[in-house]
Design an enzyme around this catalytic site. Sequence first.
Site, PDB file in Angstrom:
ATOM      1  N   ASN A 123      27.870 -11.441  -0.886  1.00  0.00           N
ATOM      2  CA  ASN A 123      28.463 -12.741  -0.570  1.00  0.00           C
ATOM      3  C   ASN A 123      28.876 -12.897   0.889  1.00  0.00           C
ATOM      4  OD1 ASN A 123      29.310 -15.307  -1.658  1.00  0.00           O
ATOM      5  ND2 ASN A 123      31.425 -14.634  -1.353  1.00  0.00           N
ATOM      6  N   THR A 173      -5.519   2.085   1.153  1.00  0.00           N
ATOM      7  CA  THR A 173      -5.317   0.831   0.438  1.00  0.00           C
ATOM      8  C   THR A 173      -6.655   0.114   0.324  1.00  0.00           C
ATOM      9  OG1 THR A 173      -3.111   0.678   1.420  1.00  0.00           O
ATOM     10  CG2 THR A 173      -3.999  -1.307   0.382  1.00  0.00           C
ATOM     11  N   LYS A 175      -9.326  -2.614   0.246  1.00  0.00           N
ATOM     12  CA  LYS A 175      -9.475  -3.919   0.887  1.00  0.00           C
ATOM     13  C   LYS A 175     -10.826  -4.521   0.498  1.00  0.00           C
ATOM     14  CE  LYS A 175      -5.683  -3.188   3.393  1.00  0.00           C
ATOM     15  NZ  LYS A 175      -4.450  -3.984   3.291  1.00  0.00           N
ATOM     16  N   ASP A 203      -2.926  -2.908  -3.302  1.00  0.00           N
ATOM     17  CA  ASP A 203      -2.045  -3.536  -2.325  1.00  0.00           C
ATOM     18  C   ASP A 203      -0.857  -4.167  -3.047  1.00  0.00           C
ATOM     19  OD1 ASP A 203      -1.233  -4.229   0.264  1.00  0.00           O
ATOM     20  OD2 ASP A 203      -3.294  -4.650   0.841  1.00  0.00           O
ATOM     21  N   HIS A 294       6.287   0.389  -2.766  1.00  0.00           N
ATOM     22  CA  HIS A 294       5.966  -0.454  -1.611  1.00  0.00           C
ATOM     23  C   HIS A 294       7.207  -1.265  -1.243  1.00  0.00           C
ATOM     24  CE1 HIS A 294       3.998  -3.304   1.070  1.00  0.00           C
ATOM     25  NE2 HIS A 294       2.950  -2.499   1.076  1.00  0.00           N
ATOM     26  N   HIS A 327       6.826   3.393   1.711  1.00  0.00           N
ATOM     27  CA  HIS A 327       6.293   3.044   3.025  1.00  0.00           C
ATOM     28  C   HIS A 327       7.426   3.072   4.050  1.00  0.00           C
ATOM     29  CE1 HIS A 327       2.242   1.404   1.773  1.00  0.00           C
ATOM     30  NE2 HIS A 327       2.820   1.766   0.642  1.00  0.00           N
TER      31      HIS A 327
END
EC number: 4.1.1.39
Length: 475
Positions: A123, A173, A175, A203, A294, A327
């Site tokens: 808060n 990773t 792609k 990913d 991640h 990571h």
Amino acid sequence: MSPQTETKASVGFKAGVKDYKLNYYTPDYVTKDTDILAAFRVTPQPGVPPEEAGAAVAAESSTGTWTTVWTDGLTSLDRYKGRCYHIEPVAGEDNQYICYVAYPLDLFEEGSVTNMFTSIVGNVFGFKALRALRLEDLRIPTSYVKTFQGPPHGIQVERDKLNKYGRPLLGCTIKPKLGLSAKNYGRAVYECLRGGLDFTKDDENVNSQPFMRWRDRFLFCAEALFKAQAETGEIKGHYLNATAGTCEEMMKRAVFARELGVPIVMHDYLTGGFTANTTLAHYCRDNGLLLHIHRAMHAVIDRQKNHGIHFRVLAKALRMSGGDHIHAGTVVGKLEGEREITLGFVDLLRDDFIEKDRSRGIYFTQDWVSLPGVLPVASGGIHVWHMPALTEIFGDDSVLQFGGGTLGHPWGNAPGAVANRVALEACVQARNEGRDLAREGNEIIRAACKWSPELAAACEVWKEIKFEFEAMDTL
């Protein structure tokens, strides 16, 4: 109201607004071993003294509110309140201060990162008296650490499960991160693992989309890694992302991964939430699954120097909540990370005991007692020319993850994996022979190219690629 009632109401209670510093700024306070200690970077609004700003942070993140309330008399505020016990100006900055706050342990639920963050940062960051506020570090007392399971397995158990020692682990990773069918995705996984990588990875935003539903992806990836294992004789893994829209769906995916017999699953711990992450970590401990984490969304929280939460705090929280990998930046790649600060929170992830060291951004000595360590993952814009620096910076207990640096190889995925494995083995051998990777790194890679055409091709493709931007995460 009767006169008698009026008399009782007036005894011991005086309505109105008091300065926070009267109750919550206590420079004579001696911290206890059981206190949770916080270091906040505070930027007060003009005209607000730093003592009042620091006290406001302590109050609003513990027992205080904006006015005196009669129920204050029903408890012991001295026992439960947070206390701003020390303030120091930030060198080189105008109107910025490091305010140290101590919180009694009884304010926090055992084993709950969710509750800890709800109290400390839930808060106070919107408080009008502050122009900006950043949580730089936390000291977690051993008495609180012992209420957490922490990582499902930790570094040594993972190495024993994989039977891999004496070098960093290699990952990739897949792609493009979105758009592949499950079968083509599995094919890419197989080629990378067959070429010499230890892991491949979903990913962070690969969950269960129309082009590739999670169950299909899990099946094809499991087939790929078992085939690669049979061909190479090495244990392989693919980080199957179990992150989902509900905890129930997340657990369904983790259970299916376990039934397939794969070694590791994955979770996006910030977007998924600490409650979900801790639940998954407990399941992984009980069922022999490693857990890759991640940090998607972290830069929204930690990128600004004067507002938010530093990643070292998020890293500590992850070690408590549970994860075997996380990571952690690269220092040399495309993502943010200044060397000494990065190595500071890498040590907080891996080591049992870390001394206070302000030159690396570590504000408190941290004792993790028996909590397992977490492998830092270097990922983002790295390629074979970075291998000497990565090996020297991160050491053996790390995962070096090359996405485009594997799949972008001109000859294909498997040769890209071969190039990375050869580069890593060459760097580890050179280091073990006593050579200086920082000074001789390029020479070591060029020598390895003579007996690896795959590495030579990779070196030619990426010889001019650099990401030379000044890091924002500085002291």
